[in-house]
Design a protein around this motif. Structure first.
Motif, PDB file in Angstrom:
ATOM      1  N   ASP A  51       0.850  -1.198   0.000  1.00 21.91           N
ATOM      2  CA  ASP A  51       0.000   0.000   0.000  1.00 21.91           C
ATOM      3  C   ASP A  51       0.885   1.246   0.000  1.00 21.91           C
ATOM      4  O   ASP A  51       1.541   1.544   1.003  1.00 21.91           O
ATOM      5  N   LEU A  52       0.920   1.961  -1.123  1.00 25.47           N
ATOM      6  CA  LEU A  52       1.716   3.194  -1.225  1.00 25.47           C
ATOM      7  C   LEU A  52       0.841   4.382  -0.797  1.00 25.47           C
ATOM      8  O   LEU A  52      -0.199   4.631  -1.404  1.00 25.47           O
ATOM      9  N   GLY A  53       1.268   5.098   0.225  1.00 19.24           N
ATOM     10  CA  GLY A  53       0.440   6.161   0.801  1.00 19.24           C
ATOM     11  C   GLY A  53      -0.590   5.521   1.712  1.00 19.24           C
ATOM     12  O   GLY A  53      -1.796   5.701   1.549  1.00 19.24           O
ATOM     13  N   SER A  54      -0.091   4.738   2.683  1.00 20.41           N
ATOM     14  CA  SER A  54      -0.966   3.891   3.509  1.00 20.41           C
ATOM     15  C   SER A  54      -1.662   4.649   4.618  1.00 20.41           C
ATOM     16  O   SER A  54      -2.504   4.083   5.323  1.00 20.41           O
ATOM     17  N   ASP A  75       4.330   5.466   3.967  1.00 21.28           N
ATOM     18  CA  ASP A  75       3.660   6.768   4.010  1.00 21.28           C
ATOM     19  C   ASP A  75       4.634   7.848   4.443  1.00 21.28           C
ATOM     20  O   ASP A  75       5.504   7.624   5.291  1.00 21.28           O
ATOM     21  N   ALA A 104       7.099   7.180  -0.989  1.00 25.94           N
ATOM     22  CA  ALA A 104       6.785   5.970  -1.756  1.00 25.94           C
ATOM     23  C   ALA A 104       7.076   6.124  -3.244  1.00 25.94           C
ATOM     24  O   ALA A 104       6.955   5.159  -4.001  1.00 25.94           O
ATOM     25  N   CYS A 118      -2.643   1.896  -4.357  1.00 22.39           N
ATOM     26  CA  CYS A 118      -2.410   3.309  -4.048  1.00 22.39           C
ATOM     27  C   CYS A 118      -3.794   3.954  -3.994  1.00 22.39           C
ATOM     28  O   CYS A 118      -4.435   4.148  -5.023  1.00 22.39           O
ATOM     29  N   THR A 122      -2.356   9.206  -5.901  1.00 24.58           N
ATOM     30  CA  THR A 122      -1.741   8.850  -7.186  1.00 24.58           C
ATOM     31  C   THR A 122      -0.712   9.873  -7.676  1.00 24.58           C
ATOM     32  O   THR A 122      -0.049   9.623  -8.679  1.00 24.58           O
ATOM     33  N   ILE A 124       1.872  10.146  -6.173  1.00 25.54           N
ATOM     34  CA  ILE A 124       3.106   9.424  -5.834  1.00 25.54           C
ATOM     35  C   ILE A 124       3.811   8.934  -7.102  1.00 25.54           C
ATOM     36  O   ILE A 124       5.035   8.959  -7.200  1.00 25.54           O
ATOM     37  N   THR A 131       1.352   5.832 -11.675  1.00 29.15           N
ATOM     38  CA  THR A 131       1.208   5.058 -10.437  1.00 29.15           C
ATOM     39  C   THR A 131       0.894   3.600 -10.758  1.00 29.15           C
ATOM     40  O   THR A 131       1.415   2.685 -10.112  1.00 29.15           O
ATOM     41  N   LEU A 135       3.164   0.517  -9.525  1.00 28.25           N
ATOM     42  CA  LEU A 135       2.610  -0.620  -8.771  1.00 28.25           C
ATOM     43  C   LEU A 135       2.850  -1.936  -9.511  1.00 28.25           C
ATOM     44  O   LEU A 135       3.117  -2.964  -8.891  1.00 28.25           O
ATOM     45  N   ILE A 147      -6.458   1.182  -7.390  1.00 27.07           N
ATOM     46  CA  ILE A 147      -6.266   2.629  -7.516  1.00 27.07           C
ATOM     47  C   ILE A 147      -7.489   3.332  -6.927  1.00 27.07           C
ATOM     48  O   ILE A 147      -8.626   3.066  -7.337  1.00 27.07           O
TER      49      ILE A 147
END
Ligand code: SAH
Length: 257
Positions: A51-54, A75, A104, A118, A122, A124, A131, A135, A147
């Protein structure tokens, strides 16, 4: 993976750590819909989820509890990351989930994952397409990308209305059918989706107001007190006039074609 020493000085703009300090979920999705999404994905025990940006970790922690998944979250907010670690202990899943404080952008997991997500971050990867590409580098063959992204529930009639929704322009987002089509153009099947509704938006946006009010009472001399006061004064009306009417939000599950 980013070394903790290098990333520990990084943070998101402080205003978000203030207004969203009491949020478990930093998006218009509710705990019920997060559970619906977890069930919809037919997660199996031991499945690995990145999980990117959790944020405060609610998705990974509840899915670890309910489905036995193994999670890694990254995060940029030290505050949210600390909250995520506490939530993992509270739900008895601290041995299943790892929360890393760091940027991330460019993050690729050592081991390939079953689900790479994510949800509402997005930027990120420089937008939705970037994104998804990022991923995909962590995803095992047959895995699912998640997403979370806004879309226009109603197309704003003017650019001013888009700005009222805190978008830079109408072009920032697509209507739902066009967003779904765009995933196809990137080479992905949309295999599931859970959409937020206006009640979910209220839980995300209106929950900030009481947090701001209480923070103002406790921090009258803070350098951000003026900004927070101005936001608390204007946000309910702005939100009701614009975001609540025009902006939709959903989590989309994708598999490469
Ligand atoms: N997915 C979470 C959080 C969404 S809010 C949820 O649904 O609750 C967006 C999150 O992205 C915030 O927690 C913020 O701290 C984080 N973030 C912003 N920029 C980031 C970056 N470059 N790397 C990692 N996290 C980032």
């Amino acid at each position: 993976m980013l070394p903790e020493t290098k990333s520990s000085t990084k943070d998101i703009p402080r205003i978000f750590n203030i207004t969203e300090s009491a949020h478990r979920i930093h998006n218009p999705i509710t705990p019920e819909k997060l559970a619906t999404l977890g069930a919809a994905l037919r997660l199996e025990a031991g499945a690995r989820v990145l999980d990117l940006g959790s944020g405060s970790g609610e998705m990974l922690c509840t899915w670890a509890r309910d489905h036995g998944v193994i999670g890694i979250g990254i995060d940029l907010s030290p505050l949210f990351t600390a909250q995520a670690k506490r939530r993992a202990v509270e739900l008895g899943v601290a041995d299943q989930v790892t929360f890393i404080h760091g940027d991330a952008a460019g993050y690729v997991s050592d081991e390939q994952v079953d689900v790479a997500a994510c949800v509402g971050a997005t930027w990120i990867g420089g937008g939705v397409a970037g994104t998804i590409e990022l991923l995909a580098r962590s995803l095992r063959t047959g895995g699912i990308i998640l997403i979370g992204e806004p879309y226009w529930r109603q197309l704003p009639p003017t650019e001013a209305v888009a700005k009222g929704c805190l978008a830079n322009a109408i072009a920032d987002f697509l209507p739902l059918p066009a967003l779904l089509a765009s995933f196809g153009h990137l080479g992905y099947d949309v295999v599931e989706m859970v959409l937020a509704d206006q009640d979910g938006w209220d839980r995300y946006e209106a929950a900030k107001w009481l947090t701001m009010r209480r923070w103002l009472e406790g921090n009258p001399g803070d350098e951000l007190a003026k900004d927070v006061r101005a936001q608390l004064t204007s946000e309910p009306v702005r939100y009701a006039a614009y975001t609540r009417e025009y902006l939709g939000w959903g989590v989309f599950a994708l598999m490469p074609r």
